[in-house]
Design an enzyme around this catalytic site. Sequence first.
Site, PDB file in Angstrom:
ATOM      1  N   ASN A  12      48.380  34.305  25.285  1.00 50.99           N
ATOM      2  CA  ASN A  12      48.559  32.861  25.435  1.00 50.99           C
ATOM      3  C   ASN A  12      49.373  32.232  24.302  1.00 50.99           C
ATOM      4  OD1 ASN A  12      47.249  33.044  27.815  1.00 50.99           O
ATOM      5  ND2 ASN A  12      45.276  32.267  27.071  1.00 50.99           N
ATOM      6  N   ARG A  80      50.827  30.654  36.418  1.00 50.92           N
ATOM      7  CA  ARG A  80      50.591  29.296  35.926  1.00 50.92           C
ATOM      8  C   ARG A  80      51.154  29.062  34.514  1.00 50.92           C
ATOM      9  NH1 ARG A  80      47.765  27.223  39.399  1.00 50.92           N
ATOM     10  NH2 ARG A  80      47.577  29.363  40.094  1.00 50.92           N
ATOM     11  N   CYS A 104      43.869  27.315  41.261  1.00 56.21           N
ATOM     12  CA  CYS A 104      43.631  28.761  41.318  1.00 56.21           C
ATOM     13  C   CYS A 104      42.128  28.995  41.331  1.00 56.21           C
ATOM     14  CB  CYS A 104      44.296  29.477  40.151  1.00 56.21           C
ATOM     15  SG  CYS A 104      43.498  29.198  38.587  1.00 56.21           S
ATOM     16  N   PRO A 110      45.301  20.750  37.114  1.00 54.42           N
ATOM     17  CA  PRO A 110      46.349  19.724  37.252  1.00 54.42           C
ATOM     18  C   PRO A 110      47.313  19.743  36.066  1.00 54.42           C
ATOM     19  CG  PRO A 110      44.295  18.742  36.474  1.00 54.42           C
ATOM     20  CD  PRO A 110      44.007  20.202  36.726  1.00 54.42           C
ATOM     21  N   ILE A 111      48.463  19.052  36.209  1.00 55.93           N
ATOM     22  CA  ILE A 111      49.405  18.962  35.074  1.00 55.93           C
ATOM     23  C   ILE A 111      49.702  17.495  34.737  1.00 55.93           C
ATOM     24  CG2 ILE A 111      50.459  21.256  35.343  1.00 55.93           C
ATOM     25  CD1 ILE A 111      52.909  19.703  36.581  1.00 55.93           C
ATOM     26  N   LEU A 113      48.561  15.581  32.508  1.00 54.55           N
ATOM     27  CA  LEU A 113      48.714  15.279  31.075  1.00 54.55           C
ATOM     28  C   LEU A 113      50.078  15.759  30.554  1.00 54.55           C
ATOM     29  CD1 LEU A 113      45.096  16.226  29.945  1.00 54.55           C
ATOM     30  CD2 LEU A 113      46.016  13.915  30.204  1.00 54.55           C
ATOM     31  N   ILE A 317      35.111  23.719  30.754  1.00 52.65           N
ATOM     32  CA  ILE A 317      36.574  23.600  30.810  1.00 52.65           C
ATOM     33  C   ILE A 317      37.087  23.700  32.252  1.00 52.65           C
ATOM     34  CG2 ILE A 317      38.787  24.506  29.939  1.00 52.65           C
ATOM     35  CD1 ILE A 317      37.037  23.393  27.699  1.00 52.65           C
TER      36      ILE A 317
HETATM   37  N1  EPU Z   1      43.753  19.487  32.444  1.00 53.48           N
HETATM   38  C1  EPU Z   1      43.953  18.267  33.020  1.00 53.48           C
HETATM   39  N2  EPU Z   1      45.239  17.814  33.107  1.00 53.48           N
HETATM   40  C2  EPU Z   1      46.307  18.519  32.627  1.00 53.48           C
HETATM   41  C3  EPU Z   1      46.076  19.767  32.044  1.00 53.48           C
HETATM   42  C4  EPU Z   1      44.779  20.238  31.949  1.00 53.48           C
HETATM   43  O1  EPU Z   1      43.018  17.594  33.449  1.00 53.48           O
HETATM   44  O2  EPU Z   1      47.439  18.031  32.740  1.00 53.48           O
HETATM   45  C5  EPU Z   1      42.379  20.011  32.330  1.00 53.48           C
HETATM   46  C6  EPU Z   1      42.209  21.332  33.060  1.00 53.48           C
HETATM   47  O3  EPU Z   1      41.951  21.138  34.442  1.00 53.48           O
HETATM   48  C7  EPU Z   1      41.063  21.948  32.327  1.00 53.48           C
HETATM   49  C8  EPU Z   1      41.297  21.486  30.899  1.00 53.48           C
HETATM   50  O4  EPU Z   1      42.150  20.333  30.987  1.00 53.48           O
HETATM   51  O5  EPU Z   1      39.873  21.373  32.805  1.00 53.48           O
HETATM   52  C9  EPU Z   1      41.893  22.503  29.961  1.00 53.48           C
HETATM   53  O6  EPU Z   1      43.050  23.057  30.541  1.00 53.48           O
HETATM   54  P1  EPU Z   1      44.304  23.500  29.684  1.00 53.48           P
HETATM   55  O7  EPU Z   1      45.471  22.658  30.043  1.00 53.48           O
HETATM   56  O8  EPU Z   1      43.937  23.547  28.239  1.00 53.48           O
HETATM   57  O9  EPU Z   1      44.543  24.970  30.223  1.00 53.48           O
HETATM   58  P2  EPU Z   1      45.946  25.692  30.330  1.00 53.48           P
HETATM   59  O10 EPU Z   1      46.802  25.228  29.226  1.00 53.48           O
HETATM   60  O11 EPU Z   1      46.473  25.583  31.709  1.00 53.48           O
HETATM   61  C10 EPU Z   1      45.418  27.721  28.781  1.00 53.48           C
HETATM   62  C11 EPU Z   1      45.325  29.213  28.912  1.00 53.48           C
HETATM   63  C12 EPU Z   1      44.091  29.582  29.732  1.00 53.48           C
HETATM   64  C13 EPU Z   1      42.858  29.019  29.011  1.00 53.48           C
HETATM   65  C14 EPU Z   1      43.016  27.499  28.843  1.00 53.48           C
HETATM   66  C15 EPU Z   1      41.873  26.866  28.066  1.00 53.48           C
HETATM   67  C16 EPU Z   1      47.629  29.955  28.830  1.00 53.48           C
HETATM   68  C17 EPU Z   1      48.760  30.628  29.516  1.00 53.48           C
HETATM   69  N3  EPU Z   1      46.526  29.735  29.553  1.00 53.48           N
HETATM   70  O12 EPU Z   1      45.544  27.216  30.109  1.00 53.48           O
HETATM   71  O13 EPU Z   1      44.027  31.012  29.707  1.00 53.48           O
HETATM   72  O14 EPU Z   1      41.713  29.285  29.777  1.00 53.48           O
HETATM   73  O15 EPU Z   1      44.242  27.221  28.144  1.00 53.48           O
HETATM   74  O16 EPU Z   1      41.744  27.438  26.817  1.00 53.48           O
HETATM   75  O17 EPU Z   1      47.705  29.648  27.651  1.00 53.48           O
HETATM   76  C18 EPU Z   1      43.354  33.136  30.410  1.00 53.48           C
HETATM   77  O18 EPU Z   1      44.001  33.612  29.472  1.00 53.48           O
HETATM   78  O19 EPU Z   1      42.559  33.835  31.107  1.00 53.48           O
HETATM   79  C19 EPU Z   1      43.504  31.719  30.756  1.00 53.48           C
HETATM   80  C20 EPU Z   1      43.115  31.194  31.913  1.00 53.48           C
END
Ligand code: EPU
Length: 409
Positions: A12, A80, A104, A110-111, A113, A317
């Site tokens: 990550n 993703r 997933c 969602p994106i 943020l 999370i």
């Molecule tokens: N969220 C929102 N809006 C957004 C973005 C996120 O509401 O625009 C919410 C998500 O739905 C979730 C929370 O915020 O409830 C945290 O999500 P985050 O954005 O931090 O997750 P991510 O950036 O998509 C990364 C890792 C994940 C890890 C999460 C949390 C990478 C490639 N992926 O995902 O890794 O679980 O942070 O630490 O960096 C894994 O390696 O198995 C994996 C899933």
Amino acid sequence: MHGEVAISGAKNAVLPIMAATLLTSEPCLIRRVPDLSDVRFMTQILTWLGAEVKSEGDTVRVRAKKIKGAGDYDLVRKMRGSICIMGPLLGRLHDVKVSLPGGCVIGARPINLHLKGLQSLGAKVTIENGYVHAKAKRLVGSAMFLGGRSGSTVLGTANVMMAAVLAEGVTVIESAACEPEVTDLAHFLNAMGAKISGIGSPTLTITGVKQLHGAEHEVIPDRIEAATYAIAAAVTNGEVTLRGARADHMHAVLDKLKDSGVTTHCNEKGISVKRNGRLKPVDITTLPYSGFPTDAQAQMMALMIMTPGISIITERIFESRFMHVSELSRLGADIEIEGPSAIVKGGKPLSGAPVMASDLRASAALVIAGLAARGNTQVNRVYHLDRGYENIDVKLRKLGARIERIEES
Ligand code: EPU
């Protein structure tokens, strides 16, 4: 399990760092890159965008001399993590169009943020036919709050940070993610000439620069891979040294292992882990860093099912990150889901069975439980594991596990 295992570079961290190379036309060199299918996929994306990518052992060289402008990048839907090309492409080209990632098995993902942050920098964002299109005449630094319903966002912070480094003026991100992977990306960006301060804290201040230059960087060790092997050692009543692991990235996991009856000892080599007699039940709640990582939750459940007594996991999370529960139950585990919590009545005998992996970390939990179960466990769909664990079967076998990979016919 006994012996030493080398911890690979963090998946990550490396994915956004590879995306960040799109911010400059000069060559970049990244070291300690793990051999993972997600990394190969990111290589494909960078190549498709026009960058030259060369791998040699665990070193990757990227030169994004001339890259494509807005195009239809459908590749994002397949992984993703590739959403993090959005920030650098917007920063460098001021125009980017990528397919929306969608949900997933672990949650909605969602994106909003990411988009809020890019809009704060002056980008016009439209969503049409499943694609998100972000465009800006000029990117201008601004102050923004990037906290959401579950706290900070890892890739959202990465995306906004990567666009803001080339914006005019100063950007302040409040409620920025503090995960070590985000910190690692910030250090790489600074090595490229960016001006980011507050690294590792929830307030990041980014002073935009006109352009970035090439840089070299060594990726941090993977704290989730290290946690996985630590838990596997505990489950098998073993003693394992996690070579290269960084205890300063793993406080929450090491603390819970200690409460579970596992001794951890840090030295210049890494971290050694040894089960200390009987396992004790613990409760965990997943939280943004420096809380207990959601990416180690499933593996921790594998330890809990081996622990006599009641342990509780609360997942804060991702809303549906309990897909491993039904498969662990097939091995004999007694687990009940109550809203965001899983109640684990541990200590029941486990017996091997064929099980199905649903996502990366769930697969790791099934492998760990399979090591402890009597008889053979067959974990299907191991391509999930190969996304995020480098040679997991080879590494486990070296530690004494009886595991083999069966190629699908
Ligand atoms: N969220 C929102 N809006 C957004 C973005 C996120 O509401 O625009 C919410 C998500 O739905 C979730 C929370 O915020 O409830 C945290 O999500 P985050 O954005 O931090 O997750 P991510 O950036 O998509 C990364 C890792 C994940 C890890 C999460 C949390 C990478 C490639 N992926 O995902 O890794 O679980 O942070 O630490 O960096 C894994 O390696 O198995 C994996 C899933």
